[in-house]
Write a protein that holds these residues in place. Sequence first.
Motif, PDB file in Angstrom:
ATOM      1  N   PHE A   1       0.853  -1.191   0.000  1.00  0.00           N
ATOM      2  CA  PHE A   1       0.000   0.000   0.000  1.00  0.00           C
ATOM      3  C   PHE A   1       0.889   1.241   0.000  1.00  0.00           C
ATOM      4  O   PHE A   1       1.705   1.420   0.909  1.00  0.00           O
ATOM      5  N   PRO A   2       0.786   2.108  -1.019  1.00  0.00           N
ATOM      6  CA  PRO A   2       1.780   3.168  -1.204  1.00  0.00           C
ATOM      7  C   PRO A   2       1.460   4.501  -0.538  1.00  0.00           C
ATOM      8  O   PRO A   2       2.276   5.417  -0.584  1.00  0.00           O
ATOM      9  N   PHE A   3       0.287   4.638   0.063  1.00  0.00           N
ATOM     10  CA  PHE A   3      -0.138   5.939   0.566  1.00  0.00           C
ATOM     11  C   PHE A   3      -0.024   6.017   2.086  1.00  0.00           C
ATOM     12  O   PHE A   3      -0.222   5.033   2.787  1.00  0.00           O
ATOM     13  N   SER A   4       0.281   7.214   2.566  1.00  0.00           N
ATOM     14  CA  SER A   4       0.281   7.479   4.003  1.00  0.00           C
ATOM     15  C   SER A   4      -0.479   8.769   4.243  1.00  0.00           C
ATOM     16  O   SER A   4      -0.917   9.438   3.298  1.00  0.00           O
ATOM     17  N   THR A   5      -0.619   9.146   5.500  1.00  0.00           N
ATOM     18  CA  THR A   5      -1.317  10.396   5.803  1.00  0.00           C
ATOM     19  C   THR A   5      -0.509  11.610   5.354  1.00  0.00           C
ATOM     20  O   THR A   5      -1.038  12.722   5.321  1.00  0.00           O
TER      21      THR A   5
END
Length: 232
Positions: free
Chosen positions: A4-8
């Motif tokens: 999963f490539p997204f963070s906050t």
Amino acid sequence: MITFPFSTNTLVRDIVNELPKTSDVFKKFRIDFCCGGNISLSEAIAANGINEEAIMEELRVVFEKYSAAETDLEVWTKSDSTTIIDHVINHYHRTSEEELSLLSPYVTKVSRVHGDSHPELLKVHELYYEFKKELLEHMAKEEAVVFPLIKQLADGTVENREEAINMIVELEKEHDHAGEILRQIRSVTSDYTLPLDACGTYRLVYKRLEDLEGLTFMHVHLENNILFPRYF
């Protein structure tokens, strides 16, 4: 398994650019991914009082389901400006023009027939026709003036670069105002919540207004976050 490539810390617009289907998640949580997409996910979460775990889980679900697919906007990030402009005109402008023409009599009818018992429809009528007028004028200006300038920027033949950039900035401001009108319509209708006595035309108007909102947001996203930044 793909990580999963997204963070906050990821910008909202970058998430949608990478995986356009996430726009449905942002729409659900009432996060503006087009005009207001240049902020981190954490900032959007804080500004809207959203449960971080809930939205991250929904983004993960979308990622796992759609990450392998080659999607529409992923193609446009790799396309030249002329191809994007032609797509905007043929897909978004022509479709929006047709829908605005077809939807208008229904909006008028519903406000006339049900406005006394549901006064919010009178406000919807006012906002819709403001939006229609502004969007039609905006699209005409894009096609007649600004898109030709962008093509000249792309091939290096533009005579006055500063003037061209200023006109792009003006378009972005118009996008902001159109988005604000759509947010007002959504607010007035309580997120397009139908009353118990809603007739078929009433239901049709709310559904098509919501679809028009989605069409407009994707239209603006393609310009604001993929096409225009190439020239700043």
